[in-house]
Design a protein around this motif. Sequence first.
Motif, PDB file in Angstrom:
ATOM      1  N   LYS A  92     -33.370 -23.222 -12.624  1.00 33.80           N
ATOM      2  CA  LYS A  92     -32.554 -23.190 -11.416  1.00 33.80           C
ATOM      3  C   LYS A  92     -32.879 -24.375 -10.514  1.00 33.80           C
ATOM      4  N   TYR A  93     -34.156 -24.672 -10.390  1.00 33.78           N
ATOM      5  CA  TYR A  93     -34.567 -25.815  -9.573  1.00 33.78           C
ATOM      6  C   TYR A  93     -34.013 -27.118 -10.142  1.00 33.78           C
ATOM      7  N   SER A  94     -34.080 -27.253 -11.472  1.00 31.75           N
ATOM      8  CA  SER A  94     -33.574 -28.454 -12.135  1.00 31.75           C
ATOM      9  C   SER A  94     -32.073 -28.601 -11.926  1.00 31.75           C
ATOM     10  N   GLU A  95     -31.353 -27.478 -12.008  1.00 33.87           N
ATOM     11  CA  GLU A  95     -29.902 -27.504 -11.801  1.00 33.87           C
ATOM     12  C   GLU A  95     -29.562 -27.899 -10.374  1.00 33.87           C
ATOM     13  N   GLU A  96     -30.262 -27.322  -9.424  1.00 35.87           N
ATOM     14  CA  GLU A  96     -30.010 -27.647  -8.018  1.00 35.87           C
ATOM     15  C   GLU A  96     -30.340 -29.110  -7.736  1.00 35.87           C
ATOM     16  N   LYS A  97     -31.379 -29.619  -8.392  1.00 36.16           N
ATOM     17  CA  LYS A  97     -31.766 -31.023  -8.231  1.00 36.16           C
ATOM     18  C   LYS A  97     -30.677 -31.937  -8.772  1.00 36.16           C
ATOM     19  N   ASP A  98     -30.106 -31.563  -9.933  1.00 36.30           N
ATOM     20  CA  ASP A  98     -29.024 -32.353 -10.523  1.00 36.30           C
ATOM     21  C   ASP A  98     -27.783 -32.338  -9.632  1.00 36.30           C
ATOM     22  N   GLU A  99     -27.480 -31.171  -9.057  1.00 39.49           N
ATOM     23  CA  GLU A  99     -26.326 -31.051  -8.166  1.00 39.49           C
ATOM     24  C   GLU A  99     -26.517 -31.913  -6.919  1.00 39.49           C
ATOM     25  N   LEU A 100     -27.738 -31.912  -6.401  1.00 40.02           N
ATOM     26  CA  LEU A 100     -28.044 -32.731  -5.220  1.00 40.02           C
ATOM     27  C   LEU A 100     -27.903 -34.215  -5.548  1.00 40.02           C
ATOM     28  N   LYS A 101     -28.378 -34.600  -6.733  1.00 41.51           N
ATOM     29  CA  LYS A 101     -28.279 -35.995  -7.163  1.00 41.51           C
ATOM     30  C   LYS A 101     -26.820 -36.410  -7.304  1.00 41.51           C
ATOM     31  N   THR A 102     -26.001 -35.542  -7.922  1.00 41.94           N
ATOM     32  CA  THR A 102     -24.579 -35.838  -8.101  1.00 41.94           C
ATOM     33  C   THR A 102     -23.878 -35.969  -6.758  1.00 41.94           C
ATOM     34  N   ALA A 103     -24.183 -35.056  -5.839  1.00 35.70           N
ATOM     35  CA  ALA A 103     -23.580 -35.102  -4.504  1.00 35.70           C
ATOM     36  C   ALA A 103     -23.965 -36.390  -3.779  1.00 35.70           C
ATOM     37  N   ARG A 104     -25.218 -36.799  -3.922  1.00 34.29           N
ATOM     38  CA  ARG A 104     -25.666 -38.028  -3.268  1.00 34.29           C
ATOM     39  C   ARG A 104     -24.987 -39.254  -3.868  1.00 34.29           C
ATOM     40  N   MET A 105     -24.852 -39.278  -5.192  1.00 36.11           N
ATOM     41  CA  MET A 105     -24.187 -40.408  -5.853  1.00 36.11           C
ATOM     42  C   MET A 105     -22.727 -40.491  -5.432  1.00 36.11           C
ATOM     43  N   ASN A 106     -22.069 -39.347  -5.325  1.00 38.33           N
ATOM     44  CA  ASN A 106     -20.669 -39.343  -4.881  1.00 38.33           C
ATOM     45  C   ASN A 106     -20.554 -39.824  -3.442  1.00 38.33           C
ATOM     46  N   ARG A 107     -21.532 -39.464  -2.606  1.00 37.21           N
ATOM     47  CA  ARG A 107     -21.522 -39.929  -1.214  1.00 37.21           C
ATOM     48  C   ARG A 107     -21.698 -41.442  -1.148  1.00 37.21           C
ATOM     49  N   ILE A 108     -22.548 -41.970  -2.013  1.00 32.33           N
ATOM     50  CA  ILE A 108     -22.757 -43.421  -2.067  1.00 32.33           C
ATOM     51  C   ILE A 108     -21.475 -44.124  -2.479  1.00 32.33           C
ATOM     52  N   LEU A 109     -20.822 -43.617  -3.526  1.00 33.79           N
ATOM     53  CA  LEU A 109     -19.611 -44.258  -4.031  1.00 33.79           C
ATOM     54  C   LEU A 109     -18.458 -44.148  -3.035  1.00 33.79           C
ATOM     55  N   ALA A 110     -18.374 -43.023  -2.341  1.00 28.95           N
ATOM     56  CA  ALA A 110     -17.336 -42.865  -1.313  1.00 28.95           C
ATOM     57  C   ALA A 110     -17.560 -43.865  -0.175  1.00 28.95           C
ATOM     58  N   ALA A 111     -18.823 -44.064   0.195  1.00 28.96           N
ATOM     59  CA  ALA A 111     -19.152 -45.028   1.248  1.00 28.96           C
ATOM     60  C   ALA A 111     -18.838 -46.448   0.792  1.00 28.96           C
ATOM     61  N   ALA A 112     -19.209 -46.769  -0.448  1.00 29.91           N
ATOM     62  CA  ALA A 112     -18.932 -48.101  -0.981  1.00 29.91           C
ATOM     63  C   ALA A 112     -17.434 -48.352  -1.058  1.00 29.91           C
ATOM     64  N   PHE A 113     -16.695 -47.346  -1.489  1.00 35.01           N
ATOM     65  CA  PHE A 113     -15.239 -47.482  -1.579  1.00 35.01           C
ATOM     66  C   PHE A 113     -14.620 -47.782  -0.218  1.00 35.01           C
ATOM     67  N   GLU A 114     -15.061 -47.065   0.786  1.00 33.92           N
ATOM     68  CA  GLU A 114     -14.518 -47.269   2.129  1.00 33.92           C
ATOM     69  C   GLU A 114     -14.805 -48.687   2.630  1.00 33.92           C
ATOM     70  N   LEU A 115     -16.022 -49.150   2.402  1.00 40.72           N
ATOM     71  CA  LEU A 115     -16.397 -50.500   2.846  1.00 40.72           C
ATOM     72  C   LEU A 115     -15.683 -51.570   2.036  1.00 40.72           C
ATOM     73  N   PHE A 116     -15.682 -51.422   0.724  1.00 43.22           N
ATOM     74  CA  PHE A 116     -15.059 -52.423  -0.146  1.00 43.22           C
ATOM     75  C   PHE A 116     -13.553 -52.524   0.103  1.00 43.22           C
ATOM     76  N   SER A 117     -12.893 -51.383   0.264  1.00 38.33           N
ATOM     77  CA  SER A 117     -11.433 -51.395   0.421  1.00 38.33           C
ATOM     78  C   SER A 117     -11.016 -51.993   1.765  1.00 38.33           C
ATOM     79  N   GLU A 118     -11.913 -51.898   2.753  1.00 36.72           N
ATOM     80  CA  GLU A 118     -11.578 -52.421   4.076  1.00 36.72           C
ATOM     81  C   GLU A 118     -11.982 -53.878   4.250  1.00 36.72           C
ATOM     82  N   HIS A 119     -13.131 -54.269   3.685  1.00 39.25           N
ATOM     83  CA  HIS A 119     -13.678 -55.597   3.945  1.00 39.25           C
ATOM     84  C   HIS A 119     -13.765 -56.496   2.709  1.00 39.25           C
ATOM     85  N   GLY A 120     -13.459 -55.980   1.532  1.00 40.01           N
ATOM     86  CA  GLY A 120     -13.688 -56.737   0.314  1.00 40.01           C
ATOM     87  C   GLY A 120     -15.103 -56.497  -0.181  1.00 40.01           C
ATOM     88  N   ILE A 121     -15.412 -56.991  -1.358  1.00 39.65           N
ATOM     89  CA  ILE A 121     -16.725 -56.731  -1.955  1.00 39.65           C
ATOM     90  C   ILE A 121     -17.735 -57.813  -1.591  1.00 39.65           C
TER      91      ILE A 121
END
Length: 224
Positions: free
Chosen positions: A6-35
């Motif tokens: 259960k701990y391992s699963e929750e850790k994986d879910e947290l990692k996935t959520a964090r990675m998605n947050r990173i990509l969403a942030a990068a997308f917002e910055l890249f789409s507005e200002h370029g890469i």
Amino acid sequence: MTASQKYSEEKDELKTARMNRILAAAFELFSEHGIDTIAMTDIAKKAEIGVASLYRYYETKDMIAIKTAMWAWNWQKNNIMPVLASDDYINAFGLIQLEKICQLFEELYENQSDFLRFIYFFDSYMVRQNIQKEKLTDYEKIIITVQEIVSAALEKGLSDGSISPEYKQKEKTLYFSLMHTLFSTVQKLSLSGRMLSMDSIVSGKEQLEVLTKIIIDGLKNKTD
């Protein structure tokens, strides 16, 4: 499930959520200002994580740009799949399926200008950085799944007779011609479609509606 599992699963879910947050942030910055203008520190700040943590997930800006592009395309696919999985779409003639796909580009123009900007910046950045094709293999796989959807509509149209038989044996050429035309048009309209005064004479939506009609009328089997 054990406590350890259960701990391992929750850790994986947290990692996935964090990675998605990173990509969403990068997308917002890249789409507005370029890469080019965006630094890893900018992405970390936007995602509200430490720079060291960001580098643990993505070693370079090139890598995060590619992963962001994959994330953005998958997000678009998740939006359109309900339309393509509906009974109305599945039971339609191939030409009608293709018309519905063209209309999705109209919706893309009206509602997803940030995605269109991002893809423009991404393509330009990849070319300028001379990124090796091998590094884009996973990204290309996502594009291929889109190709398969359009190709299936073309093949069905040729099979059911709704698309002119003159295009038989030309499915790949037809796919690339149609998709490049549609995508380039919605990008142009989204990025610089209002740059000149004359651009306001006809709306982008009207132009895309006419383009869709030209495509569908041109492909239609008129021998019946």
